[in-house]
Design an enzyme around this catalytic site. Structure first.
Site, PDB file in Angstrom:
ATOM      1  N   ASP B  93       0.856  -1.174   0.000  1.00  0.00           N
ATOM      2  CA  ASP B  93       0.000   0.000   0.000  1.00  0.00           C
ATOM      3  C   ASP B  93       0.900   1.234   0.000  1.00  0.00           C
ATOM      4  OD1 ASP B  93       0.938   0.620   2.459  1.00  0.00           O
ATOM      5  OD2 ASP B  93      -0.958   0.431   3.499  1.00  0.00           O
ATOM      6  N   SER B  94       0.297   2.402  -0.131  1.00  0.00           N
ATOM      7  CA  SER B  94       1.075   3.618  -0.347  1.00  0.00           C
ATOM      8  C   SER B  94       1.447   4.317   0.945  1.00  0.00           C
ATOM      9  CB  SER B  94       0.258   4.582  -1.196  1.00  0.00           C
ATOM     10  OG  SER B  94      -0.924   4.945  -0.492  1.00  0.00           O
ATOM     11  N   GLY B  96      -0.747   5.875   2.613  1.00  0.00           N
ATOM     12  CA  GLY B  96      -1.779   6.898   2.797  1.00  0.00           C
ATOM     13  C   GLY B  96      -2.639   6.628   4.015  1.00  0.00           C
ATOM     14  N   PHE B  97      -3.144   5.418   4.108  1.00  0.00           N
ATOM     15  CA  PHE B  97      -4.020   5.082   5.227  1.00  0.00           C
ATOM     16  C   PHE B  97      -3.307   5.237   6.568  1.00  0.00           C
ATOM     17  CE2 PHE B  97      -5.709   1.983   8.265  1.00  0.00           C
ATOM     18  CZ  PHE B  97      -7.016   2.431   8.360  1.00  0.00           C
ATOM     19  N   ASP B 266      -8.102  -6.985   1.428  1.00  0.00           N
ATOM     20  CA  ASP B 266      -7.083  -7.196   2.468  1.00  0.00           C
ATOM     21  C   ASP B 266      -7.652  -6.686   3.773  1.00  0.00           C
ATOM     22  OD1 ASP B 266      -6.593  -4.171   1.947  1.00  0.00           O
ATOM     23  OD2 ASP B 266      -5.401  -4.623   3.731  1.00  0.00           O
ATOM     24  N   CYS B 304     -13.723 -28.330   9.709  1.00  0.00           N
ATOM     25  CA  CYS B 304     -12.564 -27.718   9.055  1.00  0.00           C
ATOM     26  C   CYS B 304     -11.453 -28.748   8.923  1.00  0.00           C
ATOM     27  CB  CYS B 304     -12.083 -26.520   9.869  1.00  0.00           C
ATOM     28  SG  CYS B 304     -10.591 -25.744   9.234  1.00  0.00           S
ATOM     29  N   CYS B 306      -8.213 -27.995   8.222  1.00  0.00           N
ATOM     30  CA  CYS B 306      -6.891 -27.355   8.234  1.00  0.00           C
ATOM     31  C   CYS B 306      -5.953 -28.056   9.213  1.00  0.00           C
ATOM     32  CB  CYS B 306      -7.000 -25.858   8.545  1.00  0.00           C
ATOM     33  SG  CYS B 306      -7.079 -25.407  10.286  1.00  0.00           S
ATOM     34  N   CYS B 309      -7.009 -27.689  12.864  1.00  0.00           N
ATOM     35  CA  CYS B 309      -8.202 -28.425  13.280  1.00  0.00           C
ATOM     36  C   CYS B 309      -7.991 -29.940  13.214  1.00  0.00           C
ATOM     37  CB  CYS B 309      -9.399 -27.977  12.451  1.00  0.00           C
ATOM     38  SG  CYS B 309      -9.895 -26.279  12.899  1.00  0.00           S
ATOM     39  N   HIS B 335      -5.389 -20.872  11.487  1.00  0.00           N
ATOM     40  CA  HIS B 335      -6.780 -21.273  11.240  1.00  0.00           C
ATOM     41  C   HIS B 335      -7.559 -20.141  10.570  1.00  0.00           C
ATOM     42  CE1 HIS B 335     -10.790 -22.922  11.732  1.00  0.00           C
ATOM     43  NE2 HIS B 335     -11.127 -21.706  12.125  1.00  0.00           N
TER      44      HIS B 335
END
Lengths: 373, 373
Positions: B93-94, B96-97, B266, B304, B306, B309, B335
């Protein structure tokens, strides 16, 4: 008995031995360093990462797990192996060292030790019988008898009484122990008095445990004094049983311990210093969080082939540590445990192929200290 | 241009699209959620773990990396991919935020923004040209134009001036950008005013960027207002270019964004709440650190598959979190990111096979809110 020990090779020039510790959770080649997983996890590492550095056995702490989450919870979970998803072997200490480290927060009696929890101040009593009950609930492959880890320095009369109580406690532990797939090891004490070390060993040998630890060392005494205590103790121990030096985990102490006949070691140092941004290398310590490494694009250790050294630079790891990023301490922890594991594997290999005396001489020259030949 | 976008399928009943974002570091199937690696690491995760959850692109932060360790250091390291050992795509990102989030610690002028570092209070100025210089040094595959992320609420006149400045800054960014293997995306602003959103989009579309982000949303406004802003903006955007909704990462917002034509997302939320002991499931949030899970031996999410899990219980993960163990937040983070990745993969699959409208209806019924059909 479900835990046994095979002696594979003894070094003719030194006390070093190579063996295999057979456990219900796999064989463990010795000499071995056991990473410490105090609270049912080796700080920063996953079980898969432990496997990938070759760890076959880890240590966990009765005192901590008794207080949190509680041994009954771990029993209900199916035992510590299942609770923490670790298929390898586990050794639990008895809590003796932790309880005695509480200092003013504990009172020792013949029955046991009453102390206040470091978490919430609540009062608890550990007795030899209770410590066995907890360790049976945890279900480690190797469990330790409750002992008094005496302070250093301590006067001779204190140590004499203390080691005798440790023997009586070991006997009570043995009487209480029912779980047949666990091996109960005794802990030899005796402070920094060679004759009292021998006395403790003699008393405990008479009780015929399947393995013996040397406790109460690496508690602040000079290294030479620790080596002297090992020399007073280890020669009395039976050849066919494993010997465990508690609380040792620097490369020089490990090599010196092996040379004096020790098979097993544990220490929080490699993982603790890692979390402070310090890494172990074959050439000494490196505080990677320091400024000079900010733009150092070499690996932590140039001749290391571990996952960390193959993929990351000192500059990146320093950045992570300065920025308080979790991955930073994951990488330093991984490297340190890998270093110790491969160091021990190299020592074992040299014992088997007969080159340990040569390796030991090289190591001592590198460390710049240790016992003279 | 080294970054391009292929539109694979559009959902006839909604605005949803499936595509592929082609980058110098691999293809990224869209819609996609990008895990956030603010300081050149996704907190708690290794690059291998990110790969194992299927992540093909991550986000990192210009503001943070400029301040620490500095973009010149990362340039010297060979760029951000090499520095952090991540072979997949990266979007930066730049700043800015972040800069505008500093509030009283920054001053906005036409030239740029002067602010004080959150690390040491030192004064810095970011201009559109500087932001491009930094992002070229970092070397991400996709970089963002410097924008003003206006506060919410803000009055119409402020937003009108602000979006015009954001356009002028985007133009300066484009003029400064030289690195041909990076795509520079513009960021549409306009506060909570549909006509100003359209105005911002029109101004930036005239400059013909290879991709467009919708910024300044998910900043505290009601969800319906965010959806309304998307509806005012996204239909103006070209079909053949990727669209990125910044700062969105809950399953309901993701589904609603996809239904309105967004390709990329994001958010720090999945990783941030994980570190606080809260996990995301298909059925809502679960605060695993809470007392009721102390003896709950089920996985975090029962359906799940994963790594977490399959191998760990709520009881164990709660224990780790209560004991401040690193592995605890590693497991909750893994997770959550796996959940979001598989949620997005399921959405993409449904767009391709034509069942997205059905899935979307089901999801909305489950979330109990969102736009009516």
């Amino acid at each position: 008995m479900a835990v046994s020990f095979t002696l594979e090779k003894e070094c003719p020039g030194t006390g070093a031995r190579a063996g295999i510790l057979h456990t219900p959770h796999g064989d463990v080649p010795t000499p071995v360093f056991m990473p410490v997983g105090t609270q049912a996890t080796v700080k920063g590492m996953s079980p898969g990462e432990l496997q990938s550095i070759g760890a076959r056995i880890i240590l966990s702490n009765t005192y901590h797990l008794y207080l949190r989450p509680g041994h009954e919870l771990i029993r209900a979970a199916g035992g510590l192996h299942k609770f923490m998803n670790w298929d390898g072997a586990i050794l639990t200490d008895s809590g003796g060292f932790q309880v005695f480290s509480l200092g003013a927060m504990r009172r020792i009696k013949e029955e046991g030790v009453t102390f206040r929890s470091h978490i919430d101040g609540s009062e608890h009593t550990l007795t030899p019988e209770k410590v066995i009950e907890i360790q049976e609930a945890l279900g480690a492959d190797i469990i330790m008898a409750f002992d008094e880890c005496a302070p250093y320095p301590a006067d001779r009369d204190y140590i004499k009484d203390s080691l005798a109580r440790t023997t009586r406690w070991a006997e009570r532990c043995r009487a209480a122990h029912r779980k047949r797939d666990q091996a109960l090891f005794a802990i030899i004490q005796g402070g920094m008095y060679p004759d009292l070390r021998r006395e403790s060993a003699r008393q405990l040998l008479a009780l015929d445990f399947p393995g013996y630890a040397v406790g109460g060392l690496s508690v602040g005494e000079p290294a030479d004094l620790m080596y002297e205590m090992l020399e007073a103790t280890v020669p009395l121990l039976p050849r066919d049983k494993p010997r465990y030096l508690m609380g040792v985990g620097t490369v020089d102490h490990l090599a010196e311990g092996v040379a004096r006949g020790i098979d097993m070691f544990d220490c929080v140092l490699p993982t603790r210093i890692a979390r402070n941004g310090m890494v172990m290398t074959r050439h000494g310590y490196l505080t990677v969080r320091n400024r000079p490494f900010a733009d150092d694009f070499r690996p932590l250790e140039e001749d290391c082939g571990c996952y960390v050294c193959r993929n990351y630079t000192r500059a990146y790891i320093r950045h992570l540590i300065k920025a308080n990023e979790i991955l930073g301490l994951r990488l330093t922890t991984y490297h340190n445990l890998h270093l110790i594991a491969s160091f021990m594997a190299g020592i074992r290999e040299s014992i088997i192929n007969g080159s340990f005396p040569e390796l030991y001489r090289e190591l001592k020259a590198r460390f710049g200290r240790g016992k003279e030949d």
